[in-house]
Design an enzyme around this catalytic site. Sequence first.
Site, mmCIF file in Angstrom:
data_model
loop_
_atom_site.group_PDB
_atom_site.id
_atom_site.type_symbol
_atom_site.label_atom_id
_atom_site.label_comp_id
_atom_site.label_asym_id
_atom_site.label_seq_id
_atom_site.Cartn_x
_atom_site.Cartn_y
_atom_site.Cartn_z
ATOM 1 N N ASP A 50 0.804 -1.225 0.000
ATOM 2 C CA ASP A 50 0.000 0.000 0.000
ATOM 3 C C ASP A 50 0.839 1.279 0.000
ATOM 4 O OD1 ASP A 50 0.921 -0.185 2.565
ATOM 5 O OD2 ASP A 50 -1.039 -0.355 3.523
ATOM 6 N N ARG A 279 -4.765 4.291 6.405
ATOM 7 C CA ARG A 279 -5.014 4.044 4.984
ATOM 8 C C ARG A 279 -6.191 4.840 4.466
ATOM 9 N NH1 ARG A 279 -4.341 -1.552 3.332
ATOM 10 N NH2 ARG A 279 -5.884 -0.876 1.808
ATOM 11 N N PRO A 362 8.156 -6.070 4.446
ATOM 12 C CA PRO A 362 7.372 -5.023 3.787
ATOM 13 C C PRO A 362 7.221 -3.719 4.561
ATOM 14 C CG PRO A 362 5.908 -6.736 4.630
ATOM 15 C CD PRO A 362 7.297 -7.143 4.989
#
Length: 686
Positions: A50, A279, A362
């Site tokens: 993301d 997010r 990540p």
Amino acid sequence: MEAAATSKVDVLIIGAGPAGLMLSLWMAKLGVKTRVVDKRTGKIVSGQADGFQCRTLEIFDSFGIGHKVWHEANHMHEVSFWNPDEDGKIRRHHRGPNTQPNLSRFTEAVLHQGRVESILIDTIRASASPKHPLVEIERSVMPTSLHIDESCVDDEDAYPVEVTLRHLTEEEATPTQRLSNLQDGLYRSNLAEDDTERLLANTAGVGREEKVRAKYVVGCDGAHSWVRKTLGEEYQMKGESTDAIWGVLDIIPITDFPDIRSRCMIHSAEFGAMMIIPRENKLVRVYTQLKQVSTGTGRVDRSQITPDVILETARKILSPYTLDYHYIDWWTAYQIGQRVGDRFSKHNRVFLTGDAVHTHSPKAGQGMNVSMGDTYNLGWKLGLVCKKLLQPHVLDTYELERRQIARQLIAFDHKFSRLFSGRPAKDASDEAGSSMSEFQQAFREAQLFITGVGIHYQPSILTSDSDLKGGLQGTETPSQSQVTSLAESAAHCQPGRRFASQIVLSQADARPWELQLHLPSNGRFRVVVFGGDISQATQLATVNKLGGWLQANVLSPAKSPRISLAPGPDPRGGSGSSQWMTDEDPSIVDVLLVHSAPRDKIELLQDLHEVFHPFDKKLGWDYGKVFADDHGKAHKHYGVDPDRGAVVAVRPDGYIGLVTGLQAEDGWTRLQAWFGGLLRPSPSSS
Ligand code: FAD
């Protein structure tokens, strides 16, 4: 099984994740005959990567799609560091900018990978035109064999790579999910077995097979890369795994934790570490260290990992604050490790990119960005070689440039992950613990690398040696620890670095522009002339003399091959970059001029050589190539002495290839030699 048919294609891309789609976009833009296959039924629906770094946003913007990501994504301006206090309770120790200001016109932004893939796919489709064939993503197709005919790898017209493709059934191509009602990413995780071997072993009742002969094959098939394994032992990844296991939840949180809408790095005294990523659409991603599922021997009991286990751990770390949710979007878990391949290509005919050749944890938001960075680097080279505009040996620079970045990435992630997963040190004498101030410092110092704007490709045929500075001043390489001067040093023009953006005013109509917008990704090289104060007669004469020389020696059809531009964004106001050129075959080199004279002292058509305002019999003069510097800020920002000026040659991917001065004796011939070493001697129309 049906008999195998054989077809030919210039480029075969295996895998349509971020790396494969970025490469497909280049191929679509450059009009290269390409097939793209992916073994899954569809693109990612939720979860996975993301974090979008500044440089990736600049790249998307150069394809005219940066605004889509920027508009939909959540922008992460702030980062907070929470550590245990003397009583063992978590407390905010520091809050600061998540992205160092002024490194780029963008900041880090967050949008899920599936949406990013959709934006790329839409743009690939929109790039089709009569001269640019549609590049389609073929789903549920995987390769079963790959053979390189080494006898013809040096013949650029040959199709030396033969690949057998199998069309999978829907059932074969649909990944198994752990829970029936919730998407997870475990099937892609390094904690799960890949299904490729099982699919290959299944020979009963399999779908149609076909043979494809390709000039080039690119493995964009992720961490379990079949292409990499097929190339042999010497393509194995090297590196190590730790026994740190992390779980990931994408949830709409219900919590009294005060920083839930900021990026947070949280270290608890006893229960491990956690990261919060705010997010889009009220979602929050929670990364949680799962100390309890590791046996300590590198073995992990995967059946123990569930969304509830991840939530329980997150609650303990966040205590005394509460955490709950009603909506969960996605979850996964992974084991931290860093691995990189030694070789990124075989005979410059088969290439490896993205996770297929480097994997890591990540949390620093790098994998998707660096993977797309790989194929952004490879794409224009491969496309222009296929179009016979670029000399094939330029393909050597892919491995040279991107292996360097992959190694930096692995070194950075090794340090960052270990500091993040370590127990916080109780005090300075606690050597077994991780120093939290060292962790914060590592995060700040890595900003140039993390954002992607600090990439500095080494000297090669594409990137001239930086000690030939031309008219530049202050072009020394900044050290990673010079955090306070990051913004300034990254902005300077250095061969191997990206050409940064700066606001300039259109000479014709005073409109302010980000200069980077005038260097779109359409396969063209640029010569950016920093003219200095051209209200001075001698300076103007120098610039015009250079203009005449460029026209005769760089832009003329005999010197510079022609390229047809795909429909795309036109920074100059039209609806497509091919629209403003009625010339069907424009030069592959574009010239721009930035001067520091007062704007009203210059008449575009009357004062300047026509190379800076070319004429088209249908569209008239091009008013979009000359810019006035806003009070000399751009010259200063790029490190150009306004009394001397400079010439900066920029590659089609926006990286600086060469810097020379304005005067003939400053190195015009170097400019000519540089292009001569890259472009094909005999121009051919695309
Ligand atoms: P992949 O995305 O793995 O794509 C490979 C494609 O190839 C897939 O579509 C697959 O179906 C296909 N494929 C595989 N094998 C075959 C085969 N044999 N035949 C045909 N097709 C095949 N990165 C970031 O930059 N920022 C982040 O914030 C970020 N967050 C992450 C969070 C999590 C939880 C995880 C797990 C990863 C995150 N990443 C992040 C990393 C990122 O997801 C990967 O680095 C990125 O997806 C790699 O892109 P790729 O195209 O190389 O490979």
